[in-house]
Design an enzyme around this catalytic site. Structure first.
Site, PDB file in Angstrom:
ATOM      1  N   SER A  35       0.859  -1.291  -0.173  1.00 48.40           N
ATOM      2  CA  SER A  35      -0.024  -0.112  -0.039  1.00 48.40           C
ATOM      3  C   SER A  35       0.902   1.205   0.235  1.00 48.40           C
ATOM      4  CB  SER A  35      -0.841   0.052   1.209  1.00 48.40           C
ATOM      5  OG  SER A  35      -1.437   1.419   1.385  1.00 48.40           O
TER       6      SER A  35
ATOM      7  N   TYR B  54      -2.265  -1.613  10.492  1.00 54.28           N
ATOM      8  CA  TYR B  54      -2.303  -1.934   8.947  1.00 54.28           C
ATOM      9  C   TYR B  54      -0.915  -1.224   8.492  1.00 54.28           C
ATOM     10  CZ  TYR B  54      -3.828  -1.395   4.102  1.00 54.28           C
ATOM     11  OH  TYR B  54      -3.780  -1.532   2.585  1.00 54.28           O
TER      12      TYR B  54
END
Length: 260
Positions: A142, A155
């Site tokens: 990401s 995350y």
């Protein structure tokens, strides 16, 4: 077809980014194993590929379960003869400030994103190392592999972690013609992202529109979401790159959010 004769195992492939990648790889000739914790959804996604003339099977797989990963990988080998491509895509999102982040949620996030990446990698490597057959391992990172955002401690930590795993695999796998990469999308408007919009609006005390415009798209050059096609095309490019001139890399696909 760019991937004729190849076999790909894509985790978290019953929906969202994983499903888009599975479709792209199948369209280019790969036999695709659609792996997902939701067995029924995995079989449905695989059947959709078959209905379009591709080769695919659904594989039930909890990527945090060592036995399930090994059994699922063996199912792929028995069906298609080996594994040439792994796309470790399975993931979830849980948002909360650090002080409110439940330890159980922290462990679940790291188990799915990091343990899952490790276990699936370890499971496919004997196939890729066999006779130096080679292969490509792609981890779904990401922009948060490089940057941080409020509410996403687990995350962000997990997505930073896959960078390290990919780089070690690039070094270890080179002798066996195995390459690895991390594809780092910006926000893709999948159900996972849709779920975050009201959650972040509540936590940040702003409107849902502000979450989209300021939090999700504020760092882009054009105010546009990254698409499934953007990500799938990048994965395809990395799977077909012909040499180790490109290995151990982090490829950001984000409409200009985080330029490296």
């Amino acid at each position: 077809m760019k991937l004729a004769g190849k076999t790909a195992l894509v985790t978290g492939a019953a929906s969202g980014i994983g499903r888009g990648i599975a479709r792209m790889l199948a369209h280019e000739g790969a036999a695709v194993a659609v792996a997902d914790i939701d067995a029924a959804a995995a079989h449905t996604a695989a059947q959709a590929i078959v209905d379009r003339g591709g080769r695919a099977i659904g594989v039930p797989m909890d990527v945090t379960d060592e036995q399930a990963v090994n059994a699922g990988t063996q199912q792929v080998v028995e069906a298609f003869g080996g594994v040439d491509i792994l796309v470790a895509n399975a993931g979830i999102q849980i948002v909360n400030p650090i002080q409110d982040y439940a330890f159980a949620d922290w462990k679940r996030m790291l188990a799915i994103h990091l343990d899952g990446a490790f276990l699936t990698t370890r499971a496919v490597l004997p196939q890729m190392y066999r006779d130096d057959r080679g292969g490509t391992v792609i981890y779904m990172g990401s922009v948060h592999s490089h940057e941080a955002s409020p509410l996403k401690s687990a995350y962000v930590t997990a997505k930073h972690g896959v960078l390290g795993l990919a780089r070690v695999l690039a070094s270890e796998g080179a002798a066996h013609n195995v390459r690895s990469h991390v594809v780092c999308p910006g926000f893709v408007r999948t159900p996972l992202v849709e779920k975050q919009i009201p959650e972040q609006a509540r936590e940040l005390g702003i409107s849902e529109d502000e979450v989209v415009q300021r939090v999700m798209l504020g760092g882009t050059v054009d105010g546009v979401f990254t698409t499934l096609e953007d990500v799938a095309q990048t994965v395809l490019f990395l799977c077909t790159f012909p040499s180790a001139a490109l290995t151990g890399q982090s490829i950001v696909v984000s409409h200009g959010w985080f330029m490296q």
